[in-house]
Design a protein around this motif. Structure first.
Motif, PDB file in Angstrom:
ATOM      1  N   LEU A 128       3.483  14.421   5.401  1.00  0.00           N
ATOM      2  CA  LEU A 128       4.371  13.699   4.486  1.00  0.00           C
ATOM      3  C   LEU A 128       3.848  12.293   4.248  1.00  0.00           C
ATOM      4  CD1 LEU A 128       7.925  14.552   5.922  1.00  0.00           C
ATOM      5  CD2 LEU A 128       6.815  15.554   3.925  1.00  0.00           C
ATOM      6  N   SER A 129       4.208  11.735   3.126  1.00  0.00           N
ATOM      7  CA  SER A 129       3.897  10.337   2.856  1.00  0.00           C
ATOM      8  C   SER A 129       4.703   9.458   3.810  1.00  0.00           C
ATOM      9  CB  SER A 129       4.265   9.986   1.416  1.00  0.00           C
ATOM     10  OG  SER A 129       4.266   8.584   1.242  1.00  0.00           O
ATOM     11  N   PRO A 130       4.079   8.442   4.395  1.00  0.00           N
ATOM     12  CA  PRO A 130       4.857   7.546   5.264  1.00  0.00           C
ATOM     13  C   PRO A 130       5.933   6.787   4.489  1.00  0.00           C
ATOM     14  CG  PRO A 130       2.625   6.697   4.951  1.00  0.00           C
ATOM     15  CD  PRO A 130       2.667   8.065   4.328  1.00  0.00           C
ATOM     16  N   HIS A 131       5.750   6.662   3.183  1.00  0.00           N
ATOM     17  CA  HIS A 131       6.725   5.953   2.355  1.00  0.00           C
ATOM     18  C   HIS A 131       8.029   6.737   2.198  1.00  0.00           C
ATOM     19  CE1 HIS A 131       3.934   2.775   1.375  1.00  0.00           C
ATOM     20  NE2 HIS A 131       3.012   3.710   1.230  1.00  0.00           N
ATOM     21  N   LYS A 132       8.012   8.031   2.493  1.00  0.00           N
ATOM     22  CA  LYS A 132       9.231   8.841   2.435  1.00  0.00           C
ATOM     23  C   LYS A 132      10.080   8.704   3.703  1.00  0.00           C
ATOM     24  CE  LYS A 132       7.699  12.467  -0.682  1.00  0.00           C
ATOM     25  NZ  LYS A 132       7.510  13.915  -0.861  1.00  0.00           N
ATOM     26  N   LEU A 133       9.475   8.198   4.778  1.00  0.00           N
ATOM     27  CA  LEU A 133      10.149   8.144   6.071  1.00  0.00           C
ATOM     28  C   LEU A 133      10.962   6.863   6.209  1.00  0.00           C
ATOM     29  CD1 LEU A 133       7.255   9.477   8.308  1.00  0.00           C
ATOM     30  CD2 LEU A 133       8.978  10.753   7.007  1.00  0.00           C
ATOM     31  N   ILE A 134      12.135   6.993   6.831  1.00  0.00           N
ATOM     32  CA  ILE A 134      13.052   5.864   6.986  1.00  0.00           C
ATOM     33  C   ILE A 134      13.063   5.426   8.451  1.00  0.00           C
ATOM     34  CG2 ILE A 134      15.443   5.081   6.757  1.00  0.00           C
ATOM     35  CD1 ILE A 134      15.745   7.405   4.678  1.00  0.00           C
ATOM     36  N   PRO A 135      12.549   4.237   8.750  1.00  0.00           N
ATOM     37  CA  PRO A 135      12.624   3.746  10.124  1.00  0.00           C
ATOM     38  C   PRO A 135      14.049   3.307  10.448  1.00  0.00           C
ATOM     39  CG  PRO A 135      11.542   2.122   8.723  1.00  0.00           C
ATOM     40  CD  PRO A 135      11.827   3.338   7.865  1.00  0.00           C
ATOM     41  N   THR A 136      14.467   3.544  11.682  1.00  0.00           N
ATOM     42  CA  THR A 136      15.815   3.153  12.099  1.00  0.00           C
ATOM     43  C   THR A 136      15.799   2.201  13.288  1.00  0.00           C
ATOM     44  OG1 THR A 136      15.990   5.115  13.494  1.00  0.00           O
ATOM     45  CG2 THR A 136      16.883   5.272  11.238  1.00  0.00           C
ATOM     46  N   GLU A 137      14.605   1.838  13.765  1.00  0.00           N
ATOM     47  CA  GLU A 137      14.483   0.887  14.880  1.00  0.00           C
ATOM     48  C   GLU A 137      13.377  -0.117  14.592  1.00  0.00           C
ATOM     49  OE1 GLU A 137      15.784   3.357  18.878  1.00  0.00           O
ATOM     50  OE2 GLU A 137      13.916   2.258  18.879  1.00  0.00           O
ATOM     51  N   GLU A 138      13.575  -1.320  15.087  1.00  0.00           N
ATOM     52  CA  GLU A 138      12.540  -2.349  15.021  1.00  0.00           C
ATOM     53  C   GLU A 138      11.379  -1.932  15.915  1.00  0.00           C
ATOM     54  OE1 GLU A 138      12.571  -4.963  13.095  1.00  0.00           O
ATOM     55  OE2 GLU A 138      14.635  -4.785  12.391  1.00  0.00           O
ATOM     56  N   THR A 139      10.227  -2.546  15.709  1.00  0.00           N
ATOM     57  CA  THR A 139       9.059  -2.266  16.537  1.00  0.00           C
ATOM     58  C   THR A 139       8.597  -3.533  17.230  1.00  0.00           C
ATOM     59  OG1 THR A 139       7.598  -2.642  14.645  1.00  0.00           O
ATOM     60  CG2 THR A 139       8.244  -0.359  15.089  1.00  0.00           C
ATOM     61  N   ASP A 140       7.771  -3.353  18.240  1.00  0.00           N
ATOM     62  CA  ASP A 140       7.170  -4.449  18.989  1.00  0.00           C
ATOM     63  C   ASP A 140       5.740  -4.627  18.478  1.00  0.00           C
ATOM     64  OD1 ASP A 140       5.259  -4.973  21.529  1.00  0.00           O
ATOM     65  OD2 ASP A 140       7.132  -6.103  21.733  1.00  0.00           O
ATOM     66  N   ALA A 141       5.408  -5.811  17.984  1.00  0.00           N
ATOM     67  CA  ALA A 141       4.096  -6.060  17.381  1.00  0.00           C
ATOM     68  C   ALA A 141       2.958  -5.789  18.362  1.00  0.00           C
ATOM     69  CB  ALA A 141       4.018  -7.489  16.852  1.00  0.00           C
ATOM     70  N   CYS A 142       3.137  -6.132  19.636  1.00  0.00           N
ATOM     71  CA  CYS A 142       2.082  -5.882  20.628  1.00  0.00           C
ATOM     72  C   CYS A 142       1.862  -4.379  20.818  1.00  0.00           C
ATOM     73  CB  CYS A 142       2.424  -6.542  21.963  1.00  0.00           C
ATOM     74  SG  CYS A 142       2.360  -8.335  21.881  1.00  0.00           S
ATOM     75  N   ARG A 143       2.938  -3.614  20.824  1.00  0.00           N
ATOM     76  CA  ARG A 143       2.809  -2.161  20.962  1.00  0.00           C
ATOM     77  C   ARG A 143       2.170  -1.563  19.702  1.00  0.00           C
ATOM     78  NH1 ARG A 143       1.371   2.080  23.585  1.00  0.00           N
ATOM     79  NH2 ARG A 143       2.542   3.947  23.080  1.00  0.00           N
ATOM     80  N   VAL A 144       2.505  -2.073  18.536  1.00  0.00           N
ATOM     81  CA  VAL A 144       1.875  -1.592  17.300  1.00  0.00           C
ATOM     82  C   VAL A 144       0.373  -1.857  17.377  1.00  0.00           C
ATOM     83  CG1 VAL A 144       1.719  -1.860  14.789  1.00  0.00           C
ATOM     84  CG2 VAL A 144       3.960  -1.829  15.894  1.00  0.00           C
ATOM     85  N   ASP A 145      -0.025  -3.045  17.843  1.00  0.00           N
ATOM     86  CA  ASP A 145      -1.446  -3.363  17.996  1.00  0.00           C
ATOM     87  C   ASP A 145      -2.131  -2.378  18.935  1.00  0.00           C
ATOM     88  OD1 ASP A 145      -1.191  -5.592  16.348  1.00  0.00           O
ATOM     89  OD2 ASP A 145      -1.095  -7.020  18.016  1.00  0.00           O
ATOM     90  N   GLU A 146      -1.465  -2.069  20.045  1.00  0.00           N
ATOM     91  CA  GLU A 146      -2.025  -1.146  21.036  1.00  0.00           C
ATOM     92  C   GLU A 146      -2.206   0.260  20.439  1.00  0.00           C
ATOM     93  OE1 GLU A 146      -0.448   0.865  25.175  1.00  0.00           O
ATOM     94  OE2 GLU A 146       0.158  -1.194  24.727  1.00  0.00           O
ATOM     95  N   VAL A 147      -1.170   0.761  19.786  1.00  0.00           N
ATOM     96  CA  VAL A 147      -1.226   2.101  19.192  1.00  0.00           C
ATOM     97  C   VAL A 147      -2.265   2.118  18.064  1.00  0.00           C
ATOM     98  CG1 VAL A 147       0.107   3.855  17.929  1.00  0.00           C
ATOM     99  CG2 VAL A 147       1.131   2.660  19.876  1.00  0.00           C
ATOM    100  N   HIS A 148      -2.333   1.060  17.294  1.00  0.00           N
ATOM    101  CA  HIS A 148      -3.327   0.953  16.223  1.00  0.00           C
ATOM    102  C   HIS A 148      -4.734   1.097  16.797  1.00  0.00           C
ATOM    103  CE1 HIS A 148      -5.839  -1.496  13.360  1.00  0.00           C
ATOM    104  NE2 HIS A 148      -5.277  -0.631  12.535  1.00  0.00           N
ATOM    105  N   GLY A 149      -4.999   0.417  17.897  1.00  0.00           N
ATOM    106  CA  GLY A 149      -6.305   0.514  18.535  1.00  0.00           C
ATOM    107  C   GLY A 149      -6.619   1.925  18.999  1.00  0.00           C
ATOM    108  N   LEU A 150      -5.642   2.585  19.596  1.00  0.00           N
ATOM    109  CA  LEU A 150      -5.847   3.947  20.095  1.00  0.00           C
ATOM    110  C   LEU A 150      -6.135   4.929  18.962  1.00  0.00           C
ATOM    111  CD1 LEU A 150      -2.959   4.058  22.738  1.00  0.00           C
ATOM    112  CD2 LEU A 150      -5.419   3.992  23.213  1.00  0.00           C
TER     113      LEU A 150
END
Length: 140
Positions: free
Chosen positions: A6-28
């Motif tokens: 699916l397009s990520p633009h169709k998905l609705i986030p319902t929780e905030e994220t942690d920028a450090c965790r996003v950086d970590e997952v991005h790297g992985l």
């Protein structure tokens, strides 16, 4: 059970994220060069049950598609991460409809069935297109 693209633009986030965790997952994900854990999504409302950080990574990477598993609350249990709080599916539906977000680590989804993994190259997810007939395909 299989994953859907699916397009990520169709998905609705319902929780905030942690920028450090996003950086970590991005790297992985970037290092692996492929997407291996689908985003868990409510099948009708298309809100994210699990995978908010991965969704943010998809946007960072400019992906046109992400692997998802479409679920409903017959096969998923939800609870609050914080002691003394109660979260119900109705609370999450309300949040999705309002386009607001819970604070990070508010909801905890427990999946009752074994969920499939995936292995889709980031290049394929960048090249994905959605035909007019609504079917899901990878370009190529």
């Amino acid at each position: 059970m299989e994953f859907h693209i699916l397009s990520p633009h169709k998905l609705i986030p319902t929780e905030e994220t942690d920028a450090c965790r996003v950086d970590e997952v991005h790297g992985l994900i970037s290092t692996a060069g492929c997407w291996t854990v689908p985003i868990m999504v409510e099948k009708d409302a298309l809100f994210v049950m699990d995978g908010h950080h991965r969704l943010e990574v998809a946007f960072r990477l400019g992906l046109r598609a992400v692997p998802t598993i479409l679920l409903d609350y017959r096969s998923v249990r939800v609870e609050a991460w914080r002691a003394g709080e109660t979260i119900t599916p109705a609370d999450i539906y309300d949040m999705a409809r309002s386009r607001r977000k819970f604070p990070i680590k508010t909801t905890r989804h427990i999946f009752l069935d074994d969920l499939p993994a995936c292995d889709v190259s980031l290049d394929d997810l960048r090249q994905w297109y959605e035909p007019l007939d609504g079917s899901e395909r990878l370009a190529g």
